[in-house]
Write a protein that holds these residues in place. Structure first.
Motif, mmCIF file in Angstrom:
data_model
loop_
_atom_site.group_PDB
_atom_site.id
_atom_site.type_symbol
_atom_site.label_atom_id
_atom_site.label_comp_id
_atom_site.label_asym_id
_atom_site.label_seq_id
_atom_site.Cartn_x
_atom_site.Cartn_y
_atom_site.Cartn_z
ATOM 1 N N TYR A 96 0.836 -1.203 0.000
ATOM 2 C CA TYR A 96 0.000 0.000 0.000
ATOM 3 C C TYR A 96 0.870 1.252 0.000
ATOM 4 O O TYR A 96 0.670 2.165 -0.802
ATOM 5 C CB TYR A 96 -0.930 -0.014 1.221
ATOM 6 C CG TYR A 96 -1.679 1.270 1.458
ATOM 7 C CD1 TYR A 96 -2.859 1.550 0.772
ATOM 8 C CD2 TYR A 96 -1.205 2.205 2.378
ATOM 9 C CE1 TYR A 96 -3.551 2.731 0.992
ATOM 10 C CE2 TYR A 96 -1.896 3.385 2.605
ATOM 11 C CZ TYR A 96 -3.062 3.645 1.917
ATOM 12 O OH TYR A 96 -3.745 4.817 2.142
ATOM 13 N N ASP A 97 1.850 1.298 0.890
ATOM 14 C CA ASP A 97 2.741 2.458 0.980
ATOM 15 C C ASP A 97 3.506 2.672 -0.327
ATOM 16 O O ASP A 97 3.646 3.807 -0.800
ATOM 17 C CB ASP A 97 3.725 2.293 2.141
ATOM 18 C CG ASP A 97 3.047 2.319 3.506
ATOM 19 O OD1 ASP A 97 1.908 2.828 3.612
ATOM 20 O OD2 ASP A 97 3.665 1.806 4.470
ATOM 21 N N GLU A 98 3.993 1.596 -0.921
ATOM 22 C CA GLU A 98 4.742 1.680 -2.181
ATOM 23 C C GLU A 98 3.863 2.215 -3.307
ATOM 24 O O GLU A 98 4.269 3.103 -4.068
ATOM 25 C CB GLU A 98 5.282 0.298 -2.550
ATOM 26 C CG GLU A 98 5.974 0.227 -3.880
ATOM 27 C CD GLU A 98 6.347 -1.200 -4.284
ATOM 28 O OE1 GLU A 98 6.587 -1.425 -5.475
ATOM 29 O OE2 GLU A 98 6.386 -2.086 -3.402
ATOM 30 N N GLY A 103 1.611 7.168 -6.649
ATOM 31 C CA GLY A 103 0.465 7.953 -7.091
ATOM 32 C C GLY A 103 -0.839 7.200 -7.225
ATOM 33 O O GLY A 103 -1.829 7.746 -7.709
ATOM 34 N N VAL A 104 -0.882 5.928 -6.810
ATOM 35 C CA VAL A 104 -2.122 5.166 -6.890
ATOM 36 C C VAL A 104 -3.103 5.727 -5.857
ATOM 37 O O VAL A 104 -2.739 5.993 -4.714
ATOM 38 C CB VAL A 104 -1.868 3.660 -6.631
ATOM 39 C CG1 VAL A 104 -3.176 2.878 -6.593
ATOM 40 C CG2 VAL A 104 -0.936 3.094 -7.700
ATOM 41 N N GLU A 105 -4.348 5.916 -6.279
ATOM 42 C CA GLU A 105 -5.386 6.404 -5.383
ATOM 43 C C GLU A 105 -6.167 5.222 -4.820
ATOM 44 O O GLU A 105 -6.545 4.319 -5.559
ATOM 45 C CB GLU A 105 -6.341 7.339 -6.130
ATOM 46 C CG GLU A 105 -5.672 8.612 -6.604
ATOM 47 C CD GLU A 105 -6.620 9.511 -7.365
ATOM 48 O OE1 GLU A 105 -7.853 9.402 -7.163
ATOM 49 O OE2 GLU A 105 -6.128 10.324 -8.155
ATOM 50 N N PHE A 106 -6.392 5.232 -3.531
ATOM 51 C CA PHE A 106 -7.146 4.187 -2.850
ATOM 52 C C PHE A 106 -8.422 4.775 -2.270
ATOM 53 O O PHE A 106 -8.452 5.938 -1.894
ATOM 54 C CB PHE A 106 -6.310 3.578 -1.707
ATOM 55 C CG PHE A 106 -5.130 2.779 -2.188
ATOM 56 C CD1 PHE A 106 -5.246 1.422 -2.419
ATOM 57 C CD2 PHE A 106 -3.899 3.391 -2.411
ATOM 58 C CE1 PHE A 106 -4.162 0.684 -2.861
ATOM 59 C CE2 PHE A 106 -2.814 2.666 -2.857
ATOM 60 C CZ PHE A 106 -2.945 1.303 -3.083
ATOM 61 N N THR A 107 -9.446 3.953 -2.156
ATOM 62 C CA THR A 107 -10.700 4.415 -1.555
ATOM 63 C C THR A 107 -10.654 4.319 -0.034
ATOM 64 O O THR A 107 -11.428 4.971 0.641
ATOM 65 C CB THR A 107 -11.907 3.616 -2.080
ATOM 66 O OG1 THR A 107 -11.682 2.217 -1.839
ATOM 67 C CG2 THR A 107 -12.097 3.855 -3.574
ATOM 68 N N GLU A 108 -9.758 3.486 0.490
ATOM 69 C CA GLU A 108 -9.580 3.385 1.930
ATOM 70 C C GLU A 108 -8.225 2.777 2.242
ATOM 71 O O GLU A 108 -7.601 2.154 1.388
ATOM 72 C CB GLU A 108 -10.688 2.567 2.590
ATOM 73 C CG GLU A 108 -10.769 1.125 2.123
ATOM 74 C CD GLU A 108 -11.946 0.380 2.730
ATOM 75 O OE1 GLU A 108 -11.702 -0.472 3.603
ATOM 76 O OE2 GLU A 108 -13.080 0.653 2.323
#
Length: 115
Positions: A96-98, A103-108
């Protein structure tokens, strides 16, 4: 007897953008990129599992009638197509951190789940 799944289809609106994301961001490798005239057969897979392919498929004829394809494209745009694939990692937080740093967007944020 069925022994596994070799290809799973994911609807995308732009194959090149999807390819860039899967290869440049997630680190997948291209396993097939074939111009079939009526469509581009484009598959990617994790380097560690080259037999587990994701087909990056544009919803369009001849696979779907145009009216249906337009509806599917609208659903993809709305994010209403459900889970396309579940990816595995040895360290969810580190991955997740990487990806967040790329620049990846996450919803949560990642959370521990009983499953």
């Amino acid at each position: 007897m069925i022994t596994g799944i070799s290809i799973h289809s994911v609807y995308v609106l732009d194959q090149q953008k999807a390819l860039d994301f899967y290869v440049d961001i997630l680190g997948f490798e291209v396993t097939a990129d074939v111009d079939m005239g009526f469509m581009r057969w484009l598959t990617v897979a994790p380097a560690s599992q080259p037999d587990r392919n994701i087909l990056l498929e544009v919803p369009a004829p001849p696979m779907l009638p145009e009216r249906t394809a337009a509806t599917v494209r609208e659903l993809v745009t709305q994010g209403a197509m459900g889970t396309a694939a579940i990816l595995s990692t040895d360290d969810c937080q580190a991955t997740y951190d990487e990806l967040l740093a790329k620049g990846v967007e996450f919803t949560e944020k990642p959370t521990k789940q009983p499953y």
